[in-house]
Every structure is written in structure tokens, then in C-alpha cells.
Design a protein around this motif. Structure first.
Motif, PDB file in Angstrom:
ATOM      1  N   ASP A  14      37.341  -0.628  -9.962  1.00 27.24           N
ATOM      2  CA  ASP A  14      38.042  -0.533 -11.135  1.00 27.24           C
ATOM      3  C   ASP A  14      36.928  -0.088 -12.247  1.00 27.24           C
ATOM      4  N   ASN A  15      36.596   1.106 -12.748  1.00 27.09           N
ATOM      5  CA  ASN A  15      35.504   1.353 -13.482  1.00 27.09           C
ATOM      6  C   ASN A  15      35.771   0.386 -14.811  1.00 27.09           C
ATOM      7  N   ARG A  16      36.844   0.111 -15.517  1.00 27.73           N
ATOM      8  CA  ARG A  16      36.982  -0.214 -16.694  1.00 27.73           C
ATOM      9  C   ARG A  16      36.640  -1.710 -16.553  1.00 27.73           C
ATOM     10  N   GLU A  17      37.194  -2.296 -15.590  1.00 29.52           N
ATOM     11  CA  GLU A  17      37.165  -3.798 -15.255  1.00 29.52           C
ATOM     12  C   GLU A  17      35.815  -4.186 -15.229  1.00 29.52           C
ATOM     13  N   SER A  18      34.942  -3.246 -14.300  1.00 25.67           N
ATOM     14  CA  SER A  18      33.272  -3.586 -14.241  1.00 25.67           C
ATOM     15  C   SER A  18      32.653  -3.524 -15.427  1.00 25.67           C
ATOM     16  N   ALA A  19      32.967  -2.427 -16.057  1.00 24.78           N
ATOM     17  CA  ALA A  19      32.165  -2.084 -17.309  1.00 24.78           C
ATOM     18  C   ALA A  19      32.497  -3.346 -18.569  1.00 24.78           C
ATOM     19  N   GLU A  20      33.825  -3.504 -18.527  1.00 26.77           N
ATOM     20  CA  GLU A  20      34.264  -4.784 -19.400  1.00 26.77           C
ATOM     21  C   GLU A  20      33.540  -6.015 -19.063  1.00 26.77           C
ATOM     22  N   PHE A  21      33.263  -6.202 -17.806  1.00 29.35           N
ATOM     23  CA  PHE A  21      32.807  -7.534 -17.186  1.00 29.35           C
ATOM     24  C   PHE A  21      31.377  -7.606 -17.519  1.00 29.35           C
ATOM     25  N   LEU A  22      30.606  -6.478 -17.463  1.00 29.44           N
ATOM     26  CA  LEU A  22      29.266  -6.678 -17.780  1.00 29.44           C
ATOM     27  C   LEU A  22      29.019  -6.589 -19.362  1.00 29.44           C
ATOM     28  N   ALA A  23      29.722  -5.881 -19.820  1.00 28.39           N
ATOM     29  CA  ALA A  23      29.665  -5.970 -21.343  1.00 28.39           C
ATOM     30  C   ALA A  23      29.822  -7.182 -21.903  1.00 28.39           C
ATOM     31  N   ASP A  24      30.908  -7.835 -21.436  1.00 28.87           N
ATOM     32  CA  ASP A  24      31.201  -8.995 -21.979  1.00 28.87           C
ATOM     33  C   ASP A  24      30.301 -10.162 -21.615  1.00 28.87           C
ATOM     34  N   VAL A  25      29.732 -10.068 -20.470  1.00 32.22           N
ATOM     35  CA  VAL A  25      28.697 -11.181 -19.993  1.00 32.22           C
ATOM     36  C   VAL A  25      27.338 -11.149 -20.963  1.00 32.22           C
ATOM     37  N   LEU A  26      26.870  -9.629 -20.903  1.00 31.86           N
ATOM     38  CA  LEU A  26      25.580  -9.448 -21.633  1.00 31.86           C
ATOM     39  C   LEU A  26      25.815  -8.844 -23.078  1.00 31.86           C
ATOM     40  N   GLY A  27      26.982  -9.076 -23.651  1.00 31.95           N
ATOM     41  CA  GLY A  27      27.020  -8.945 -25.206  1.00 31.95           C
ATOM     42  C   GLY A  27      26.937  -7.436 -25.488  1.00 31.95           C
ATOM     43  N   LEU A  28      27.478  -6.483 -24.698  1.00 31.69           N
ATOM     44  CA  LEU A  28      27.142  -5.078 -24.892  1.00 31.69           C
ATOM     45  C   LEU A  28      28.457  -4.381 -25.336  1.00 31.69           C
ATOM     46  N   TYR A 108      21.565 -15.027 -10.919  1.00 30.38           N
ATOM     47  CA  TYR A 108      22.047 -14.088 -10.164  1.00 30.38           C
ATOM     48  C   TYR A 108      23.534 -14.381 -10.348  1.00 30.38           C
ATOM     49  N   PHE A 109      24.478 -13.474 -10.534  1.00 29.03           N
ATOM     50  CA  PHE A 109      25.681 -13.588 -10.428  1.00 29.03           C
ATOM     51  C   PHE A 109      26.218 -12.212 -10.060  1.00 29.03           C
ATOM     52  N   LEU A 110      27.671 -12.212  -9.423  1.00 30.91           N
ATOM     53  CA  LEU A 110      28.257 -11.030  -8.672  1.00 30.91           C
ATOM     54  C   LEU A 110      29.387 -10.419  -9.890  1.00 30.91           C
ATOM     55  N   ASP A 111      29.402  -9.206  -9.830  1.00 34.23           N
ATOM     56  CA  ASP A 111      30.411  -8.404 -10.807  1.00 34.23           C
ATOM     57  C   ASP A 111      31.690  -8.277  -9.867  1.00 34.23           C
ATOM     58  N   PRO A 112      32.515  -7.761 -10.477  1.00 31.38           N
ATOM     59  CA  PRO A 112      34.082  -7.572  -9.776  1.00 31.38           C
ATOM     60  C   PRO A 112      33.884  -6.646  -8.599  1.00 31.38           C
ATOM     61  N   ALA A 113      32.957  -5.912  -8.382  1.00 32.17           N
ATOM     62  CA  ALA A 113      32.687  -5.026  -7.192  1.00 32.17           C
ATOM     63  C   ALA A 113      31.894  -5.664  -6.228  1.00 32.17           C
ATOM     64  N   GLY A 114      31.187  -6.753  -6.388  1.00 35.93           N
ATOM     65  CA  GLY A 114      30.536  -7.279  -5.332  1.00 35.93           C
ATOM     66  C   GLY A 114      28.941  -7.173  -5.807  1.00 35.93           C
ATOM     67  N   HIS A 115      28.607  -6.430  -6.714  1.00 36.65           N
ATOM     68  CA  HIS A 115      27.286  -5.964  -6.983  1.00 36.65           C
ATOM     69  C   HIS A 115      26.612  -7.239  -7.566  1.00 36.65           C
ATOM     70  N   ALA A 116      25.328  -7.510  -7.137  1.00 38.15           N
ATOM     71  CA  ALA A 116      24.352  -8.555  -7.483  1.00 38.15           C
ATOM     72  C   ALA A 116      23.676  -8.127  -8.812  1.00 38.15           C
ATOM     73  N   MET A 117      24.018  -8.864 -10.061  1.00 39.18           N
ATOM     74  CA  MET A 117      23.697  -8.905 -11.198  1.00 39.18           C
ATOM     75  C   MET A 117      22.640  -9.925 -11.506  1.00 39.18           C
ATOM     76  N   GLU A 118      21.541  -9.514 -12.092  1.00 38.98           N
ATOM     77  CA  GLU A 118      20.566 -10.607 -12.507  1.00 38.98           C
ATOM     78  C   GLU A 118      20.151 -10.546 -13.905  1.00 38.98           C
ATOM     79  N   ILE A 119      20.007 -11.476 -14.424  1.00 40.64           N
ATOM     80  CA  ILE A 119      19.390 -11.581 -16.015  1.00 40.64           C
ATOM     81  C   ILE A 119      17.926 -12.415 -15.828  1.00 40.64           C
ATOM     82  N   ILE A 120      16.912 -11.852 -16.632  1.00 41.98           N
ATOM     83  CA  ILE A 120      15.604 -12.662 -16.352  1.00 41.98           C
ATOM     84  C   ILE A 120      15.124 -12.655 -17.834  1.00 41.98           C
ATOM     85  N   THR A 121      14.302 -13.296 -18.169  1.00 39.90           N
ATOM     86  CA  THR A 121      13.647 -13.492 -19.412  1.00 39.90           C
ATOM     87  C   THR A 121      12.049 -13.004 -19.382  1.00 39.90           C
ATOM     88  N   ARG A 122      11.617 -13.162 -18.132  1.00 43.03           N
ATOM     89  CA  ARG A 122      10.228 -12.579 -18.022  1.00 43.03           C
ATOM     90  C   ARG A 122      10.421 -11.424 -16.784  1.00 43.03           C
TER      91      ARG A 122
END
Length: 129
Positions: A14-28, A108-122
Motif C-alpha cells: 500500500d503506497n500511502r501506508e508505507s510512505a506515511e510510515f517512513l515519513a512518520d518515523v523519520l519526521g519527513l 534497523y527496522f522493517l517497513d510495512p512491506a518488509g523492506h529493511a530500513m536503517e538509520i545511522i549517524t555516521r
């Protein structure tokens, strides 16, 4: 002109669900839907265009985001608030932990579609001297 990554298409159930999920987590912000795409733009100008596709067509991918320390704090707090399972490593052998690679922090965490998302500071290998 130098070569720059401009956008990529992210397959989703679901394109909207995944976009809103990532935007919510990352503050975008979620951008205006354009055709089959729901965009989320990053600060360096790269846009992730989420597209709904049949679940069987989703090839799982990895997306890594370089963030500041305060952005990491906010995103990590949101991951925990949402009750997401998170990991210190891409192989998901260290659940409930973050890493400190290259003197920074990463998770690392998974998005609603199962993609591996990663946030790093370096960035891996550290910042250039």
C-alpha cells in the motif's frame, strides 16, 4: 553536472501506508500523490516514490538514511513508541539493540512491506577527513 541519485521507486503493498510510515518515523513530509506514486523526499534531494504492487512482486530492499544525532533520537523514540522490533544488525541477530559503528549510532527496522530500513549517524567508514 555531477551524477546524483534523484529518486527511486519503493514497491509496497500500500503506497500511502508505507510512505506515511517512513515519513512518520523519520519526521519527513509525504508529498502530493503523482500517478501511482506517493513521494517522500529527503533533505539531500532524493525522493522515495512508493508504488503499490502485488505483494508477490515485492523484492525486499535495504534503505539506509544518514541522520543527525537529534534526528536519530527522535526517530529511535518513535520506533519504540510504535512498538516496532528493531535490531543492531542487518541480519537481525541482535533485537532490541542499536549499534555504535564508526563512533555513531545505528538501528534497523522493517517497513510495512518488509523492506529493511536503517538509520545511522555516521556513514560507514566514518566521515571523510
Amino acid at each position: 553536472m555531477s551524477v546524483e541519485l534523484n529518486h527511486t521507486i519503493v514497491s509496497a503493498r500500500d503506497n500511502r501506508e508505507s510512505a506515511e510510515f517512513l515519513a512518520d518515523v523519520l519526521g519527513l513530509e509525504v508529498g502530493t500523490e503523482w500517478g501511482p506514486f506517493v513521494p517522500v523526499a529527503t533533505a539531500n534531494g532524493v525522493t522515495l516514490d512508493f508504488a503499490t504492487v502485488p505483494e508477490a512482486s515485492i523484492a525486499l530492499q535495504h534503505y539506509a538514511f544518514l541522520v543527525s544525532e537529534p534526528e536519530f533520537d527522535r526517530a529511535y523514540a518513535r520506533i519504540k513508541e510504535l512498538g516496532l522490533t528493531y535490531y543492531a544488525d542487518p541480519h537481525r541477530k541482535h533485537p532490541g539493540e542499536i549499534n555504535h559503528n564508526d563512533g555513531g549510532r545505528g538501528v534497523y527496522f522493517l517497513d510495512p512491506a518488509g523492506h529493511a530500513m536503517e538509520i545511522i549517524t555516521r556513514p560507514y567508514g566514518g566521515f571523510p577527513s
